[in-house]
Write an enzyme that holds these catalytic residues in place. Structure first.
Site, PDB file in Angstrom:
ATOM      1  N   ARG A 125      34.441   5.685  42.023  1.00 45.37           N
ATOM      2  CA  ARG A 125      35.744   4.973  42.035  1.00 45.37           C
ATOM      3  C   ARG A 125      36.196   4.534  40.643  1.00 45.37           C
ATOM      4  NH1 ARG A 125      33.284   2.653  46.491  1.00 45.37           N
ATOM      5  NH2 ARG A 125      33.997   3.630  48.434  1.00 45.37           N
ATOM      6  N   LYS A 147      47.558  10.452  31.721  1.00 43.71           N
ATOM      7  CA  LYS A 147      47.671  11.388  32.841  1.00 43.71           C
ATOM      8  C   LYS A 147      46.424  12.269  32.916  1.00 43.71           C
ATOM      9  CE  LYS A 147      52.699  11.785  32.851  1.00 43.71           C
ATOM     10  NZ  LYS A 147      53.843  12.690  32.666  1.00 43.71           N
ATOM     11  N   GLU A 189      54.928  20.642  19.722  1.00 37.94           N
ATOM     12  CA  GLU A 189      55.086  19.266  20.228  1.00 37.94           C
ATOM     13  C   GLU A 189      55.321  18.296  19.058  1.00 37.94           C
ATOM     14  OE1 GLU A 189      55.296  18.921  23.476  1.00 37.94           O
ATOM     15  OE2 GLU A 189      54.196  20.649  24.281  1.00 37.94           O
ATOM     16  N   LYS A 231      54.314   9.228  19.919  1.00 36.98           N
ATOM     17  CA  LYS A 231      54.217   9.324  21.381  1.00 36.98           C
ATOM     18  C   LYS A 231      53.870   7.963  21.988  1.00 36.98           C
ATOM     19  CE  LYS A 231      52.719  11.555  25.499  1.00 36.98           C
ATOM     20  NZ  LYS A 231      51.966  12.539  26.259  1.00 36.98           N
ATOM     21  N   GLU A 241      57.905   5.693  33.333  1.00 38.66           N
ATOM     22  CA  GLU A 241      58.767   6.877  33.302  1.00 38.66           C
ATOM     23  C   GLU A 241      60.110   6.636  33.990  1.00 38.66           C
ATOM     24  OE1 GLU A 241      57.058  10.803  33.288  1.00 38.66           O
ATOM     25  OE2 GLU A 241      55.150   9.979  33.987  1.00 38.66           O
ATOM     26  N   ARG A 245      61.137   7.733  28.328  1.00 34.49           N
ATOM     27  CA  ARG A 245      59.991   8.647  28.264  1.00 34.49           C
ATOM     28  C   ARG A 245      60.444  10.081  28.552  1.00 34.49           C
ATOM     29  NH1 ARG A 245      54.158   6.999  30.776  1.00 34.49           N
ATOM     30  NH2 ARG A 245      53.015   8.923  30.347  1.00 34.49           N
ATOM     31  N   ASN A 249      60.616  15.231  27.187  1.00 34.43           N
ATOM     32  CA  ASN A 249      60.881  16.531  27.823  1.00 34.43           C
ATOM     33  C   ASN A 249      61.839  17.398  27.012  1.00 34.43           C
ATOM     34  OD1 ASN A 249      59.239  16.139  29.996  1.00 34.43           O
ATOM     35  ND2 ASN A 249      60.843  15.173  31.237  1.00 34.43           N
ATOM     36  N   HIS A 252      61.642  21.089  27.090  1.00 30.67           N
ATOM     37  CA  HIS A 252      60.803  21.449  28.229  1.00 30.67           C
ATOM     38  C   HIS A 252      61.610  21.863  29.463  1.00 30.67           C
ATOM     39  CE1 HIS A 252      57.675  19.813  25.715  1.00 30.67           C
ATOM     40  NE2 HIS A 252      56.747  20.072  26.605  1.00 30.67           N
ATOM     41  N   HIS A 256      60.059  25.136  30.582  1.00 29.22           N
ATOM     42  CA  HIS A 256      59.299  25.366  31.817  1.00 29.22           C
ATOM     43  C   HIS A 256      59.844  26.564  32.576  1.00 29.22           C
ATOM     44  CE1 HIS A 256      57.686  20.994  31.821  1.00 29.22           C
ATOM     45  NE2 HIS A 256      56.762  21.830  31.396  1.00 29.22           N
ATOM     46  N   HIS A 268      52.643  27.804  26.373  1.00 23.54           N
ATOM     47  CA  HIS A 268      53.462  26.607  26.575  1.00 23.54           C
ATOM     48  C   HIS A 268      54.233  26.253  25.299  1.00 23.54           C
ATOM     49  CE1 HIS A 268      54.718  22.720  28.106  1.00 23.54           C
ATOM     50  NE2 HIS A 268      54.236  22.162  27.001  1.00 23.54           N
TER      51      HIS A 268
HETATM   52  N1  LIG Z   1      47.445  14.622  30.131  1.00 26.46           N
HETATM   53  C1  LIG Z   1      48.517  14.855  29.423  1.00 26.46           C
HETATM   54  O1  LIG Z   1      49.289  13.952  29.089  1.00 26.46           O
HETATM   55  C2  LIG Z   1      48.808  16.263  28.975  1.00 26.46           C
HETATM   56  C3  LIG Z   1      49.811  16.487  28.024  1.00 26.46           C
HETATM   57  C4  LIG Z   1      50.037  17.789  27.603  1.00 26.46           C
HETATM   58  C5  LIG Z   1      49.290  18.817  28.158  1.00 26.46           C
HETATM   59  N2  LIG Z   1      48.340  18.564  29.104  1.00 26.46           N
HETATM   60  C6  LIG Z   1      47.545  19.654  29.684  1.00 26.46           C
HETATM   61  O2  LIG Z   1      46.784  20.226  28.630  1.00 26.46           O
HETATM   62  C7  LIG Z   1      46.522  21.580  28.937  1.00 26.46           C
HETATM   63  C8  LIG Z   1      46.764  22.412  27.697  1.00 26.46           C
HETATM   64  O3  LIG Z   1      45.934  21.944  26.662  1.00 26.46           O
HETATM   65  P1  LIG Z   1      45.501  22.834  25.433  1.00 26.46           P
HETATM   66  O4  LIG Z   1      46.687  23.483  24.870  1.00 26.46           O
HETATM   67  O5  LIG Z   1      44.648  21.984  24.591  1.00 26.46           O
HETATM   68  O6  LIG Z   1      44.686  24.027  26.144  1.00 26.46           O
HETATM   69  P2  LIG Z   1      43.137  24.323  26.388  1.00 26.46           P
HETATM   70  O7  LIG Z   1      42.388  23.091  26.741  1.00 26.46           O
HETATM   71  O8  LIG Z   1      43.071  25.444  27.355  1.00 26.46           O
HETATM   72  O9  LIG Z   1      42.640  24.824  24.956  1.00 26.46           O
HETATM   73  C9  LIG Z   1      43.174  25.997  24.421  1.00 26.46           C
HETATM   74  C10 LIG Z   1      42.078  26.988  24.056  1.00 26.46           C
HETATM   75  O10 LIG Z   1      41.467  26.599  22.830  1.00 26.46           O
HETATM   76  C11 LIG Z   1      40.060  26.507  22.986  1.00 26.46           C
HETATM   77  N3  LIG Z   1      39.635  25.452  22.059  1.00 26.46           N
HETATM   78  C12 LIG Z   1      39.831  24.133  22.175  1.00 26.46           C
HETATM   79  N4  LIG Z   1      39.482  23.495  21.054  1.00 26.46           N
HETATM   80  C13 LIG Z   1      39.012  24.438  20.197  1.00 26.46           C
HETATM   81  C14 LIG Z   1      38.521  24.399  18.857  1.00 26.46           C
HETATM   82  N5  LIG Z   1      38.473  23.274  18.162  1.00 26.46           N
HETATM   83  N6  LIG Z   1      38.110  25.557  18.304  1.00 26.46           N
HETATM   84  C15 LIG Z   1      38.200  26.737  18.994  1.00 26.46           C
HETATM   85  N7  LIG Z   1      38.702  26.833  20.244  1.00 26.46           N
HETATM   86  C16 LIG Z   1      39.101  25.702  20.836  1.00 26.46           C
HETATM   87  C17 LIG Z   1      39.861  26.229  24.445  1.00 26.46           C
HETATM   88  O11 LIG Z   1      38.580  26.618  24.874  1.00 26.46           O
HETATM   89  C18 LIG Z   1      40.958  27.095  25.066  1.00 26.46           C
HETATM   90  O12 LIG Z   1      40.528  28.420  25.146  1.00 26.46           O
HETATM   91  C19 LIG Z   1      47.392  21.953  30.110  1.00 26.46           C
HETATM   92  O13 LIG Z   1      46.586  22.070  31.262  1.00 26.46           O
HETATM   93  C20 LIG Z   1      48.346  20.794  30.236  1.00 26.46           C
HETATM   94  O14 LIG Z   1      48.740  20.548  31.575  1.00 26.46           O
HETATM   95  C21 LIG Z   1      48.089  17.304  29.502  1.00 26.46           C
HETATM   96 ZN   LIG Z   2      54.681  20.300  26.220  1.00 25.33          ZN
END
Ligand SMILES: NC(=O)c1ccc[n+]([C@@H]2O[C@H](COP(=O)([O-])OP(=O)(O)OC[C@H]3O[C@@H](n4cnc5c(N)ncnc54)[C@H](O)[C@@H]3O)[C@@H](O)[C@H]2O)c1
Ligand SMILES: [Zn+2]
Length: 364
Positions: A125, A147, A189, A231, A241, A245, A249, A252, A256, A268
């Protein structure tokens, strides 16, 4: 080492935590984690790309501070942000006999962060959550806001929870190994943040964004600090939101739809880049933004190595996808449009023709 250390305080929904940014931090993280928690155990969640390089330095440093950590490794990639991988993480952390005080550390990109955060929100929990982001996107975007969650077959991020971290520990040197396309995605971003909030930051990007592509760690450290601060300010002003906030977007709404129609051929970040170009075109067409500012926006996006045109998708399909999303939310499409660099407004009165024209402009 301390010369390059930067701390950005964040306060969301009454919870305070610090984002530490320090080159080399990964190797010295044990005492920092020990200052955040009295736990003598920890669970690290990572993925199959990041784990082999970075998990052991983290485990070693934690051990030197008296913290015994196990590592749960999931296969890399958005395809594995699902229930099956989540279930494996629960198996590993529960077999380590974690307690309510045992922190879960997310070592990786946004996928690992979202999944580890959801585990931290739900296992027993709720246990403390510490982020150790290793992609630029996870550092500047996912580290603020709380999130967490996973995807479902019917859509992205449909299962989740809000769970604020107790700390975000960023070692910018990890960006040295990040694939170039992922680095550029994070820059999209960063560009977004300055267009919506900071004309001076935008002017710095115009002259310095090449340093990011060259992976100048000093520059990347300052870039990350600037962006988490931006941010954090937006999220702090609107934790639930309800209003501003939505500015995050920017790019986006178009982005999207492009992502969906391209079946994720565009990343993305590339979709956000095209989305910002389309939104800036729309803003000029509506008489809100001057052409010189639009050109500056397009130039910076191009300088970051992101697409600014040449889109080979059916513009009507992109527009239809935006309309479909609108129906799902049973309202008008809300566009975030710049009226100058560093400032955006929300418009929900844009004609279908103007939207289509903006999408079509991405073909050239
Ligand atoms: N929680 C939030 O507020 C929030 C905000 C934006 C995005 N997201 C989420 O984040 C995700 C996208 O994140 P991302 O772009 O980091 O993608 P990801 O986590 O898939 O990483 C991208 C790639 O890079 C590799 N990688 C990561 N760090 C590395 C490093 N230092 N050296 C070599 N390789 C590395 C990973 O293994 C992966 O293959 C989506 O699922 C999205 O929904 C969440
Ligand atoms: Zn984004």
């Amino acid at each position: 080492m301390a010369v390059d250390a930067i701390t950005v305080p964040v306060s969301v929904e009454g919870q305070r935590y610090d984002i530490f940014i320090q080159p080399g931090l990964l190797h010295e993280i044990g005492p920092v984690v020990a200052s955040l928690t009295e736990a003598t155990k920890a669970a690290i969640v990572t993925d199959s790309n990041v784990g082999p390089t970075y998990a052991q330095p983290l485990v070693r440093s934690l051990k030197s501070a008296g913290i015994d950590a196990i590592v749960a490794t999931i296969p890399a990639g958005e395809d594995h942000k699902n229930l099956a991988a989540l279930s494996n993480i629960y198996d590993t952390v529960l077999s380590h006999r974690i307690e309510r005080s045992t922190p879960i550390l997310a070592l990786g990109g946004g996928v690992v962060g979202d999944m580890a955060g959801f585990v931290a929100a739900t296992v027993l929990r709720g246990v403390p959550f510490i982020q150790v982001p290793t992609t630029l996107l996870a550092m500047v975007d996912a580290s603020v806001g709380g999130k967490t969650g996973i995807n479902h077959a019917t859509g992205k991020n449909l299962i989740g929870a809000f769970h604020q971290p107790i700390g975000v520990l960023i070692d910018p040197t990890t960006l040295k190994t990040l694939p170039a396309r992922e680095l550029r995605g994070g820059l999209a971003e960063c560009i977004k943040h300055d267009i919506i909030r900071d004309p001076d930051g935008f002017a710095r990007l115009e002259s310095e964004i090449g340093d990011a592509l060259d992976r100048d760690i000093g520059y990347l450290s300052r870039l990350v600090a600037h962006n988490v601060a931006t941010k954090a300010k937006v999220v702090e002003a609107d934790p639930f939101e309800k209003g501003e906030r939505a500015h995050l977007n920017f790019g986006h709404t178009f982005g999207h739809a492009i992502e969906t129609v391209s079946h994720y051929d565009y990343s993305h970040g590339e979709c956000v880049a095209l989305g910002m170009v389309a939104a800036s075109r729309l803003a000029v067409d509506l008489g809100m933004l001057d052409e010189a500012s639009r050109r500056r926006i397009v130039a910076v996006i191009g300088k970051a190595g992101l697409p600014v045109g040449g889109m080979r998708l059916d513009p009507r399909a992109v527009a239809d996808t935006m309309n479909f999303d609108k129906k799902v939310r049973s309202g008008r499409i809300r566009f975030i449009l710049p009226d100058r660099i560093g400032h955006v407004v929300i418009r929900d009165d844009v004609s279908a023709e103007a939207v289509l024209a903006a999408i079509k402009s991405l073909e050239s």
